[in-house]
Design a protein around this motif. Structure first.
Motif, PDB file in Angstrom:
ATOM      1  N   GLY A  11     -13.222  15.615   0.947  1.00  0.00           N
ATOM      2  CA  GLY A  11     -12.663  16.896   0.543  1.00  0.00           C
ATOM      3  C   GLY A  11     -11.678  17.488   1.519  1.00  0.00           C
ATOM      4  O   GLY A  11     -11.108  18.549   1.271  1.00  0.00           O
ATOM      5  N   GLY A  12     -11.445  16.803   2.649  1.00  0.00           N
ATOM      6  CA  GLY A  12     -10.496  17.285   3.642  1.00  0.00           C
ATOM      7  C   GLY A  12      -9.066  16.926   3.284  1.00  0.00           C
ATOM      8  O   GLY A  12      -8.799  16.222   2.310  1.00  0.00           O
ATOM      9  N   LEU A  13      -8.143  17.400   4.076  1.00  0.00           N
ATOM     10  CA  LEU A  13      -6.725  17.205   3.809  1.00  0.00           C
ATOM     11  C   LEU A  13      -6.343  15.730   3.868  1.00  0.00           C
ATOM     12  O   LEU A  13      -6.693  15.022   4.817  1.00  0.00           O
ATOM     13  CB  LEU A  13      -5.902  17.981   4.837  1.00  0.00           C
ATOM     14  N   VAL A  14      -5.588  15.263   2.858  1.00  0.00           N
ATOM     15  CA  VAL A  14      -5.060  13.902   2.824  1.00  0.00           C
ATOM     16  C   VAL A  14      -3.549  13.967   3.049  1.00  0.00           C
ATOM     17  O   VAL A  14      -2.829  14.622   2.297  1.00  0.00           O
ATOM     18  CB  VAL A  14      -5.369  13.205   1.489  1.00  0.00           C
ATOM     19  N   ILE A  15      -3.083  13.283   4.076  1.00  0.00           N
ATOM     20  CA  ILE A  15      -1.672  13.267   4.458  1.00  0.00           C
ATOM     21  C   ILE A  15      -1.108  11.902   4.105  1.00  0.00           C
ATOM     22  O   ILE A  15      -1.504  10.881   4.684  1.00  0.00           O
ATOM     23  CB  ILE A  15      -1.523  13.551   5.964  1.00  0.00           C
ATOM     24  N   ASP A  16      -0.198  11.867   3.156  1.00  0.00           N
ATOM     25  CA  ASP A  16       0.231  10.611   2.544  1.00  0.00           C
ATOM     26  C   ASP A  16       1.622  10.206   3.008  1.00  0.00           C
ATOM     27  O   ASP A  16       2.619  10.839   2.658  1.00  0.00           O
ATOM     28  CB  ASP A  16       0.203  10.760   1.020  1.00  0.00           C
ATOM     29  N   CYS A  17       1.683   9.136   3.774  1.00  0.00           N
ATOM     30  CA  CYS A  17       2.963   8.607   4.265  1.00  0.00           C
ATOM     31  C   CYS A  17       3.336   7.307   3.574  1.00  0.00           C
ATOM     32  O   CYS A  17       4.183   6.548   4.070  1.00  0.00           O
ATOM     33  CB  CYS A  17       2.874   8.381   5.777  1.00  0.00           C
ATOM     34  N   ARG A  18       2.735   6.999   2.423  1.00  0.00           N
ATOM     35  CA  ARG A  18       2.951   5.719   1.750  1.00  0.00           C
ATOM     36  C   ARG A  18       4.164   5.740   0.825  1.00  0.00           C
ATOM     37  O   ARG A  18       4.628   6.791   0.398  1.00  0.00           O
ATOM     38  CB  ARG A  18       1.717   5.354   0.931  1.00  0.00           C
ATOM     39  N   SER A  19       4.605   4.537   0.469  1.00  0.00           N
ATOM     40  CA  SER A  19       5.632   4.364  -0.557  1.00  0.00           C
ATOM     41  C   SER A  19       4.964   4.317  -1.926  1.00  0.00           C
ATOM     42  O   SER A  19       3.736   4.193  -2.045  1.00  0.00           O
ATOM     43  CB  SER A  19       6.426   3.085  -0.308  1.00  0.00           C
ATOM     44  N   ALA A  20       5.780   4.384  -2.981  1.00  0.00           N
ATOM     45  CA  ALA A  20       5.251   4.564  -4.339  1.00  0.00           C
ATOM     46  C   ALA A  20       4.290   3.461  -4.771  1.00  0.00           C
ATOM     47  O   ALA A  20       3.266   3.744  -5.407  1.00  0.00           O
ATOM     48  CB  ALA A  20       6.406   4.661  -5.329  1.00  0.00           C
ATOM     49  N   SER A  21       4.594   2.210  -4.468  1.00  0.00           N
ATOM     50  CA  SER A  21       3.739   1.118  -4.939  1.00  0.00           C
ATOM     51  C   SER A  21       2.344   1.205  -4.332  1.00  0.00           C
ATOM     52  O   SER A  21       1.354   0.794  -4.953  1.00  0.00           O
ATOM     53  CB  SER A  21       4.366  -0.239  -4.618  1.00  0.00           C
ATOM     54  N   TYR A  22       2.233   1.750  -3.135  1.00  0.00           N
ATOM     55  CA  TYR A  22       0.922   1.881  -2.494  1.00  0.00           C
ATOM     56  C   TYR A  22       0.199   3.144  -2.953  1.00  0.00           C
ATOM     57  O   TYR A  22      -1.039   3.168  -2.987  1.00  0.00           O
ATOM     58  CB  TYR A  22       1.085   1.828  -0.976  1.00  0.00           C
ATOM     59  N   VAL A  23       0.948   4.168  -3.332  1.00  0.00           N
ATOM     60  CA  VAL A  23       0.332   5.360  -3.919  1.00  0.00           C
ATOM     61  C   VAL A  23      -0.387   4.990  -5.209  1.00  0.00           C
ATOM     62  O   VAL A  23      -1.449   5.540  -5.531  1.00  0.00           O
ATOM     63  CB  VAL A  23       1.388   6.448  -4.176  1.00  0.00           C
ATOM     64  N   ALA A  24       0.154   4.030  -5.956  1.00  0.00           N
ATOM     65  CA  ALA A  24      -0.450   3.622  -7.226  1.00  0.00           C
ATOM     66  C   ALA A  24      -1.861   3.081  -7.042  1.00  0.00           C
ATOM     67  O   ALA A  24      -2.682   3.149  -7.959  1.00  0.00           O
ATOM     68  CB  ALA A  24       0.435   2.570  -7.895  1.00  0.00           C
ATOM     69  N   ALA A  25      -2.162   2.563  -5.863  1.00  0.00           N
ATOM     70  CA  ALA A  25      -3.475   1.968  -5.620  1.00  0.00           C
ATOM     71  C   ALA A  25      -4.553   3.007  -5.342  1.00  0.00           C
ATOM     72  O   ALA A  25      -5.742   2.719  -5.497  1.00  0.00           O
ATOM     73  CB  ALA A  25      -3.396   0.993  -4.449  1.00  0.00           C
ATOM     74  N   TYR A  26      -4.146   4.204  -4.917  1.00  0.00           N
ATOM     75  CA  TYR A  26      -5.132   5.252  -4.631  1.00  0.00           C
ATOM     76  C   TYR A  26      -4.479   6.616  -4.637  1.00  0.00           C
ATOM     77  O   TYR A  26      -3.486   6.853  -3.936  1.00  0.00           O
ATOM     78  CB  TYR A  26      -5.795   5.029  -3.264  1.00  0.00           C
ATOM     79  N   LYS A  27      -5.069   7.516  -5.417  1.00  0.00           N
ATOM     80  CA  LYS A  27      -4.668   8.921  -5.414  1.00  0.00           C
ATOM     81  C   LYS A  27      -5.923   9.757  -5.201  1.00  0.00           C
ATOM     82  O   LYS A  27      -6.912   9.585  -5.928  1.00  0.00           O
ATOM     83  CB  LYS A  27      -4.000   9.296  -6.739  1.00  0.00           C
ATOM     84  N   PRO A  28      -5.915  10.634  -4.220  1.00  0.00           N
ATOM     85  CA  PRO A  28      -7.097  11.475  -3.981  1.00  0.00           C
ATOM     86  C   PRO A  28      -7.470  12.267  -5.233  1.00  0.00           C
ATOM     87  O   PRO A  28      -6.603  12.749  -5.957  1.00  0.00           O
ATOM     88  CB  PRO A  28      -6.636  12.407  -2.862  1.00  0.00           C
ATOM     89  N   THR A  29      -8.761  12.380  -5.475  1.00  0.00           N
ATOM     90  CA  THR A  29      -9.207  13.058  -6.687  1.00  0.00           C
ATOM     91  C   THR A  29      -9.831  14.426  -6.428  1.00  0.00           C
ATOM     92  O   THR A  29      -9.931  15.243  -7.340  1.00  0.00           O
ATOM     93  CB  THR A  29     -10.232  12.186  -7.441  1.00  0.00           C
ATOM     94  N   ASP A  30     -10.272  14.683  -5.213  1.00  0.00           N
ATOM     95  CA  ASP A  30     -10.945  15.956  -4.953  1.00  0.00           C
ATOM     96  C   ASP A  30     -10.683  16.413  -3.524  1.00  0.00           C
ATOM     97  O   ASP A  30     -11.612  16.691  -2.761  1.00  0.00           O
ATOM     98  CB  ASP A  30     -12.448  15.816  -5.190  1.00  0.00           C
ATOM     99  N   ALA A  31      -9.386  16.453  -3.172  1.00  0.00           N
ATOM    100  CA  ALA A  31      -9.013  16.856  -1.818  1.00  0.00           C
ATOM    101  C   ALA A  31      -7.593  17.383  -1.837  1.00  0.00           C
ATOM    102  O   ALA A  31      -6.771  16.931  -2.647  1.00  0.00           O
ATOM    103  CB  ALA A  31      -9.114  15.660  -0.862  1.00  0.00           C
ATOM    104  N   PRO A  32      -7.247  18.337  -0.973  1.00  0.00           N
ATOM    105  CA  PRO A  32      -5.844  18.744  -0.853  1.00  0.00           C
ATOM    106  C   PRO A  32      -5.013  17.566  -0.378  1.00  0.00           C
ATOM    107  O   PRO A  32      -5.398  16.863   0.560  1.00  0.00           O
ATOM    108  CB  PRO A  32      -5.893  19.875   0.178  1.00  0.00           C
ATOM    109  N   TRP A  33      -3.869  17.366  -1.036  1.00  0.00           N
ATOM    110  CA  TRP A  33      -3.093  16.132  -0.860  1.00  0.00           C
ATOM    111  C   TRP A  33      -1.636  16.513  -0.612  1.00  0.00           C
ATOM    112  O   TRP A  33      -1.050  17.267  -1.391  1.00  0.00           O
ATOM    113  CB  TRP A  33      -3.267  15.293  -2.116  1.00  0.00           C
ATOM    114  N   VAL A  34      -1.071  15.987   0.459  1.00  0.00           N
ATOM    115  CA  VAL A  34       0.316  16.286   0.819  1.00  0.00           C
ATOM    116  C   VAL A  34       1.069  14.986   1.057  1.00  0.00           C
ATOM    117  O   VAL A  34       0.631  14.147   1.855  1.00  0.00           O
ATOM    118  CB  VAL A  34       0.398  17.151   2.098  1.00  0.00           C
ATOM    119  N   SER A  35       2.176  14.803   0.355  1.00  0.00           N
ATOM    120  CA  SER A  35       3.037  13.649   0.609  1.00  0.00           C
ATOM    121  C   SER A  35       4.105  14.053   1.625  1.00  0.00           C
ATOM    122  O   SER A  35       4.539  15.208   1.659  1.00  0.00           O
ATOM    123  CB  SER A  35       3.696  13.159  -0.680  1.00  0.00           C
TER     124      SER A  35
END
Length: 257
Positions: free
Chosen positions: A158-182
């Protein structure tokens, strides 16, 4: 806080070391899924059409050949295996034990072969991208989407998710119950801003190292923006945060032209 990084395309093969131990990697529940991908990769890499399947050119023949013995090859920390712009900027290969311990709790590299690994995990070099369709396993983005949410959602807690990935890797996992920042990067030149590619990787690497080394405790997107602002005057000229109601909020790091 959970920082998600992409793997580098290039990897540095260690000259010596024990083979990978799937049971010793972070997220041991992924061992069976990793075994299936590794077995399929070794098989495909020995086929006549291996270069086409893996989407690489003739110059990478040696790396594809090395895939055939992925389970026997020497392993080293992921922080040393992954090389390239982002990892060089982070200086990850030189992180000391204390920094790696912090990263083990807060950083995951999302991988087409391993699903997700910590910088401290010991893995061999390999050649495989998330956009690959690998035999009966199908597209690897879809494959890992079945396995990663349970593991990474639990780690994020449930903590902050900081996303530095490219699009193809985002497709493999998206946080479902946490604040998410790309995290995106723009270059400012003559008062105009434009998206950049090479320097985006470099700047994301600087940010990851900044957050890990400062032992940041971030709970919100604004906390992240405030922490990134500490890089202004050094790596950055500005930081902006854009809320996105239907997707991850976007943190834009602006570098000088």
């Amino acid at each position: 806080m959970l920082i998600l990084l992409p793997p580098s395309e290039g990897k540095t093969a260690p000259p010596s070391g024990d083979p990978v131990d799937l049971t010793a990697l972070s997220h041991p529940n992924l061992a069976a899924a990793r075994q299936k991908v590794g077995d399929a990769l070794a098989k495909v890499s020995g086929q006549r059409n291996a270069m086409d399947v893996l989407g690489v050119g003739a110059s990478l023949h040696q790396e594809v050949e090395r895939n055939r013995t992925v389970w026997e090859n020497a392993s080293a920390r992921a922080a040393q295996i992954y090389t390239g712009v982002l990892y060089d900027a982070a200086g990850m290969a030189d992180w000391d034990a204390a920094t790696l311990d912090k990263a083990d709790a807060s950083v995951r590299i999302v991988s087409a072969l391993w699903g997700a690994v910590s910088p401290a995990d010991r893995i061999p070099a390999y050649r495989l991208s998330m956009g690959t369709t690998l035999g009966r396993l199908g597209g690897l983005g879809t494959y890992w989407k079945k396995h990663l949410p349970a593991e990474l959602d639990a780690l994020a807690a449930g903590g902050l998710v900081i996303d530095c990935r490219s699009a193809s890797y985002v497709a493999a996992y998206k946080p479902t119950d946490a604040p998410w920042v790309s995290v995106s990067v723009q270059r400012e030149l003559n008062g105009k801003r434009a998206v950049v590619s090479h320097m985006a990787k470099h700047t994301r690497g600087l940010l990851a190292a900044h957050l890990v080394r400062d032992d940041a405790r971030l709970e919100s997107a604004q906390d992240l923006a405030d922490a990134a602002a500490g890089m202004i005057g050094d790596a950055l000229v500005d930081v902006t945060l854009t809320p996105k109601p239907k997707g991850p909020d976007e943190l834009t790091l602006v570098i000088a032209g």
